[in-house]
Design an enzyme around this catalytic site. Structure first.
Site, PDB file in Angstrom:
ATOM      1  N   TRP A 142       0.813  -1.221   0.000  1.00 15.71           N
ATOM      2  CA  TRP A 142       0.000   0.000   0.000  1.00 15.71           C
ATOM      3  C   TRP A 142       0.846   1.269   0.000  1.00 15.71           C
ATOM      4  CZ3 TRP A 142      -4.417  -0.090  -2.031  1.00 15.71           C
ATOM      5  CH2 TRP A 142      -5.278  -1.174  -1.867  1.00 15.71           C
TER       6      TRP A 142
ATOM      7  N   ASP B 245      -1.395   6.523   6.469  1.00 10.70           N
ATOM      8  CA  ASP B 245      -2.501   5.729   5.946  1.00 10.70           C
ATOM      9  C   ASP B 245      -2.817   4.636   6.965  1.00 10.70           C
ATOM     10  OD1 ASP B 245      -4.197   3.988   4.691  1.00 10.70           O
ATOM     11  OD2 ASP B 245      -2.910   3.600   2.953  1.00 10.70           O
TER      12      ASP B 245
ATOM     13  N   LYS C 102     -12.098  -1.605   6.710  1.00  7.63           N
ATOM     14  CA  LYS C 102     -11.418  -2.610   7.517  1.00  7.63           C
ATOM     15  C   LYS C 102     -11.867  -2.566   8.973  1.00  7.63           C
ATOM     16  CE  LYS C 102      -8.616  -2.887   3.773  1.00  7.63           C
ATOM     17  NZ  LYS C 102      -8.074  -1.908   2.831  1.00  7.63           N
TER      18      LYS C 102
HETATM   19  C1  LIG Z   1      -7.510  -1.238   1.812  1.00 11.14           C
HETATM   20  C2  LIG Z   1      -6.415  -0.246   1.877  1.00 11.14           C
HETATM   21  C3  LIG Z   1      -6.346   0.849   1.004  1.00 11.14           C
HETATM   22  C4  LIG Z   1      -7.292   1.039  -0.165  1.00 11.14           C
HETATM   23  O1  LIG Z   1      -8.566   1.264   0.207  1.00 11.14           O
HETATM   24  P1  LIG Z   1      -9.691   1.465  -0.928  1.00 11.14           P
HETATM   25  O2  LIG Z   1     -10.859   1.906  -0.112  1.00 11.14           O
HETATM   26  O3  LIG Z   1      -9.870   0.165  -1.613  1.00 11.14           O
HETATM   27  O4  LIG Z   1      -9.214   2.540  -1.836  1.00 11.14           O
HETATM   28  C5  LIG Z   1      -5.322   1.752   1.173  1.00 11.14           C
HETATM   29  N1  LIG Z   1      -4.421   1.607   2.148  1.00 11.14           N
HETATM   30  C6  LIG Z   1      -4.447   0.565   3.006  1.00 11.14           C
HETATM   31  C7  LIG Z   1      -3.416   0.460   4.071  1.00 11.14           C
HETATM   32  C8  LIG Z   1      -5.449  -0.394   2.899  1.00 11.14           C
HETATM   33  O5  LIG Z   1      -5.487  -1.429   3.749  1.00 11.14           O
END
Ligand SMILES: *Cc1c(COP(=O)(O)O)cnc(C)c1O
Length: 351
Positions: free
Chosen positions: A90, A163, A187
């Site tokens: 990511w 993030d 998540k």
């Molecule tokens: C799932 C995830 C994303 C992407 O999320 P989307 O909603 O699919 O754009 C970005 N960063 C991390 C760390 C993630 O786990």
């Protein structure tokens, strides 16, 4: 996984929310009932994460990836520079997006991963003598795909953008150490599509680029995250999850259970020759446990039998293979114990 109690409540009030005789999806996002919901959601999130008063809380569109570009467009202007730390899939995707939107020389990167004997770990740089003029440092504290988590604080002279899509509210953090925190909701918070942004007010003075209005932090602040119609159902479910988290004792109580869950699974994997984990002890994710069967020809059999036992979504991400148990906040300890029991049994039968 979302908390069952939240899903059941949502089901029970799907057709009649708040005694209005309509669904929450059918009311105006500007109605006093919906505004009361958003006020409560923000207050609960502030309480859960102890968010200081000089931070704005935004509920935005576009998931986690939407923020990859929003951060660049909101903070870099025409020639600002930023430093991106890479520790897995990511954080590298965030770099690719940032590079797409900027010119050569604006985005610097540092690869944090060190590998010895097939085991990966994170080595944080020493920034004590750094004097670059970065607008921010970006990193991903929990690499969802790779199962790599960074528990140590990053000490650097620049505002930190994190993030936290897959580890927000999984353990206590000090928000005041960050310039901006973002998280796609799906998540640990609620349905996909929604993203949470927690931004320190002085960050909003950085020069921005012309950009899509719906991803503009300043407009989002000005309009209370309602510049356009927000994802109201996702917002409602997020509010219910915050409420559930408070009832469960908040983030510290979650952290305690999360620690138990992760320990239970990693200890078993380490103790059993049949499986292996390839992340150094200090960086093993509490949320995403990535593991491999030593005999990978058994992968499909493992997944099929797991599914038959009610254990789903265990297939690792296609880029890394193997298995991944995502044990987010809503997963109870019993769920992990059930998985360990299954893994033990499978190992005995197939050794
Ligand atoms: C799932 C995830 C994303 C992407 O999320 P989307 O909603 O699919 O754009 C970005 N960063 C991390 C760390 C993630 O786990």
């Amino acid at each position: 996984m979302l908390p069952k109690a939240v899903m059941t409540k949502a089901q029970s009030e799907l057709l009649d929310w708040n005694g209005l005789g309509t669904s929450v999806m059918e009311v105006s996002h500007r109605s006093k009932e919906f505004i009361a919901l958003t006020d409560r959601a923000e207050a609960d999130l502030r309480e859960l994460m102890s968010i200081p008063a000089n931070y704005h809380v935004l509920f935005m569109h576009g998931g986690g990836r939407g923020q990859f570009s929003a951060v660049v467009n909101n903070f870099l202007g025409k020639n600002g520079r930023a430093l991106y730390l890479e520790s897995g899939s990511w954080s590298s995707s965030a770099v690719a997006e940032a590079r797409k939107l900027t010119s050569d020389g604006q985005i610097d990167t540092i690869d944090l991963l060190v590998e010895d004997n097939g085991v990966k770990r994170v080595q944080l740089p020493d920034f004590s003598a750094a004097n670059d003029d970065y607008r921010y440092l970006h990193y991903c504290p929990n690499e969802t795909v790779d199962g790599i988590e960074i528990f140590d604080d990053i000490n650097c002279p620049w505002p930190i953008v994190a993030d936290m899509s897959s580890n927000i509210m999984s353990r206590e953090i000090d928000v005041s150490k960050f310039g901006l925190i973002y998280a796609g909701a799906q998540k640990n918070i609620g349905p996909s599509g929604l993203s949470i942004v927690i931004v320190r007010d002085d960050m909003l003075k950085l020069p921005s680029l012309p950009q899509s209005s719906i991803m503009d932090y300043r407009l989002a602040v000005k309009h209370g995250s309602m510049y356009n119609t927000p994802p109201t159902f996702a917002w409602y479910l997020a509010a219910e999850v915050f409420d559930w988290l408070k009832q469960k004792g908040g983030v510290s109580a979650m952290a305690e259970v999360n620690d138990k869950k992760a320990q239970c699974l990693y200890q078993f994997i380490d103790s059993c020759d049949f499986y292996e984990n390839r992340v150094g002890q200090a960086n093993r994710s509490q949320m995403n446990v990535v593991f491999y069967l030593k005999d990978e020809t058994l992968n499909d059999t493992f997944l099929n039998q797991a599914k038959a036992a009610g254990l789903v979504a265990l297939k690792g991400h296609r880029s890394v293979g193997g298995m991944r148990a995502s044990i987010y906040n809503a997963m109870p300890l019993e769920g992990v114990e059930k998985l360990v029991e299954f893994m033990k049994d499978f190992a005995e039968k197939n050794s």
